[in-house]
Design an enzyme around this catalytic site. Structure first.
Site, PDB file in Angstrom:
ATOM      1  CD  GLU A  80      -1.399 113.382   0.692  1.00 36.89           C
ATOM      2  OE1 GLU A  80      -0.928 112.403   1.256  1.00 36.89           O
ATOM      3  OE2 GLU A  80      -0.778 114.444   0.464  1.00 36.89           O
ATOM      4  CB  VAL A  81      -6.666 108.138  -0.747  1.00 37.05           C
ATOM      5  CG1 VAL A  81      -7.147 106.706  -0.980  1.00 37.05           C
ATOM      6  CG2 VAL A  81      -5.913 108.243   0.575  1.00 37.05           C
TER       7      VAL A  81
ATOM      8  CG  HIS B 183     -12.213 115.096   3.236  1.00 36.50           C
ATOM      9  ND1 HIS B 183     -11.288 114.610   4.132  1.00 36.50           N
ATOM     10  CD2 HIS B 183     -11.630 114.991   2.020  1.00 36.50           C
ATOM     11  CE1 HIS B 183     -10.184 114.245   3.481  1.00 36.50           C
ATOM     12  NE2 HIS B 183     -10.368 114.473   2.195  1.00 36.50           N
TER      13      HIS B 183
ATOM     14  CG  ASP C 191      -9.623 111.360   7.754  1.00 34.05           C
ATOM     15  OD1 ASP C 191      -9.743 111.664   6.548  1.00 34.05           O
ATOM     16  OD2 ASP C 191      -8.512 111.241   8.329  1.00 34.05           O
ATOM     17  CB  ILE C 192      -6.996 107.167   9.925  1.00 30.17           C
ATOM     18  CG1 ILE C 192      -6.362 106.234  10.926  1.00 30.17           C
ATOM     19  CG2 ILE C 192      -5.960 107.930   9.127  1.00 30.17           C
ATOM     20  CD1 ILE C 192      -5.616 105.074  10.290  1.00 30.17           C
TER      21      ILE C 192
ATOM     22  CG  HIS D 275     -11.380 110.559  -0.380  1.00 27.78           C
ATOM     23  ND1 HIS D 275     -10.521 110.106  -1.348  1.00 27.78           N
ATOM     24  CD2 HIS D 275     -10.730 111.553   0.266  1.00 27.78           C
ATOM     25  CE1 HIS D 275      -9.394 110.784  -1.299  1.00 27.78           C
ATOM     26  NE2 HIS D 275      -9.493 111.684  -0.336  1.00 27.78           N
TER      27      HIS D 275
ATOM     28  CG  ASN E 171      -8.726 117.646  -1.118  1.00 32.22           C
ATOM     29  OD1 ASN E 171      -9.009 118.832  -1.202  1.00 32.22           O
ATOM     30  ND2 ASN E 171      -8.479 117.056   0.040  1.00 32.22           N
TER      31      ASN E 171
HETATM   32  P1  5GP Z   1      -7.169 113.455   0.591  1.00 32.46           P
HETATM   33  O1  5GP Z   1      -5.981 114.311   0.934  1.00 32.46           O
HETATM   34  O2  5GP Z   1      -6.832 112.390  -0.405  1.00 32.46           O
HETATM   35  O3  5GP Z   1      -8.371 114.268   0.213  1.00 32.46           O
HETATM   36  O4  5GP Z   1      -7.592 112.775   1.955  1.00 32.46           O
HETATM   37  C1  5GP Z   1      -7.216 111.488   2.332  1.00 32.46           C
HETATM   38  C2  5GP Z   1      -7.724 111.274   3.734  1.00 32.46           C
HETATM   39  O5  5GP Z   1      -7.674 109.899   4.007  1.00 32.46           O
HETATM   40  C3  5GP Z   1      -6.905 111.971   4.813  1.00 32.46           C
HETATM   41  O6  5GP Z   1      -7.756 112.841   5.553  1.00 32.46           O
HETATM   42  C4  5GP Z   1      -6.370 110.815   5.656  1.00 32.46           C
HETATM   43  O7  5GP Z   1      -6.306 111.122   7.032  1.00 32.46           O
HETATM   44  C5  5GP Z   1      -7.335 109.700   5.357  1.00 32.46           C
HETATM   45  N1  5GP Z   1      -6.769 108.373   5.458  1.00 32.46           N
HETATM   46  C6  5GP Z   1      -5.603 107.940   4.922  1.00 32.46           C
HETATM   47  N2  5GP Z   1      -5.402 106.648   5.193  1.00 32.46           N
HETATM   48  C7  5GP Z   1      -6.481 106.246   5.912  1.00 32.46           C
HETATM   49  C8  5GP Z   1      -6.842 104.980   6.475  1.00 32.46           C
HETATM   50  O8  5GP Z   1      -6.136 103.976   6.397  1.00 32.46           O
HETATM   51  N3  5GP Z   1      -8.028 104.935   7.145  1.00 32.46           N
HETATM   52  C9  5GP Z   1      -8.844 106.032   7.252  1.00 32.46           C
HETATM   53  N4  5GP Z   1      -9.972 105.867   7.944  1.00 32.46           N
HETATM   54  N5  5GP Z   1      -8.518 107.235   6.730  1.00 32.46           N
HETATM   55  C10 5GP Z   1      -7.346 107.328   6.067  1.00 32.46           C
END
Ligand code: 5GP
Length: 125
Positions: free
Chosen positions: A105-106, A112, A39-40, A110, A97
């Site tokens: 968010e994405v 985690h 994760d970034i 995914h 999520n």
């Molecule tokens: P969500 O809130 O959708 O469950 O988690 C999205 C995750 O994607 C977050 O933890 C965020 O830090 C990670 N993330 C967002 N953009 C990028 C990216 O460009 N590269 C990587 N490696 N992780 C990302």
């Protein structure tokens, strides 16, 4: 901003671009069905994202449309990554999520994988 997990798949999402190597990521594992990368913005000493290679918006979409082979390959990848990182004995946490209330968010499924320290209560607040 959380996404609407019922919308169609958008192949311009950031994880689709990572899958196509259009943007860089720190990959730690891949198989025919999944890719795992750091994760970034990690929120634990180990914070890895595992995504399916297939185009699925969310856990909901994947479990509805994914083939048994894809689902098995994806879930086995998650277990493999946890074992490879020595997380089984100390323990770890998985989180997917989904949509608005889940805070997704994405819009590409995914999971985690968190580890490397005691992770505290299951939910903040
Ligand atoms: P969500 O809130 O959708 O469950 O988690 C999205 C995750 O994607 C977050 O933890 C965020 O830090 C990670 N993330 C967002 N953009 C990028 C990216 O460009 N590269 C990587 N490696 N992780 C990302």
């Amino acid at each position: 901003m959380p996404i609407d997990a019922t919308l169609p798949y958008d192949d311009q999402n950031i994880f689709a671009k990572i899958l196509r190597d259009e943007i860089p990521s720190k990959r730690v594992y891949e198989n025919d069905y999944a890719v795992a990368f750091h994760d970034i913005a990690p929120v634990a000493p180990i914070h890895i994202l595992v995504i399916p290679r297939g185009s699925y918006v969310s856990w909901d979409d994947f479990t509805a449309r994914g083939s048994d082979t894809e689902i098995a390959g994806f879930i086995r990848a998650i277990g493999h990554v946890a074992r490879e990182h020595g997380l089984v004995m100390p323990g770890y946490r998985l989180l997917a999520n989904v949509g608005g209330h889940g805070g997704q968010e994405v819009p590409h499924l995914h999971v985690h994988l968190f580890g490397g320290k005691p992770l505290g209560p299951m939910l903040a607040g």
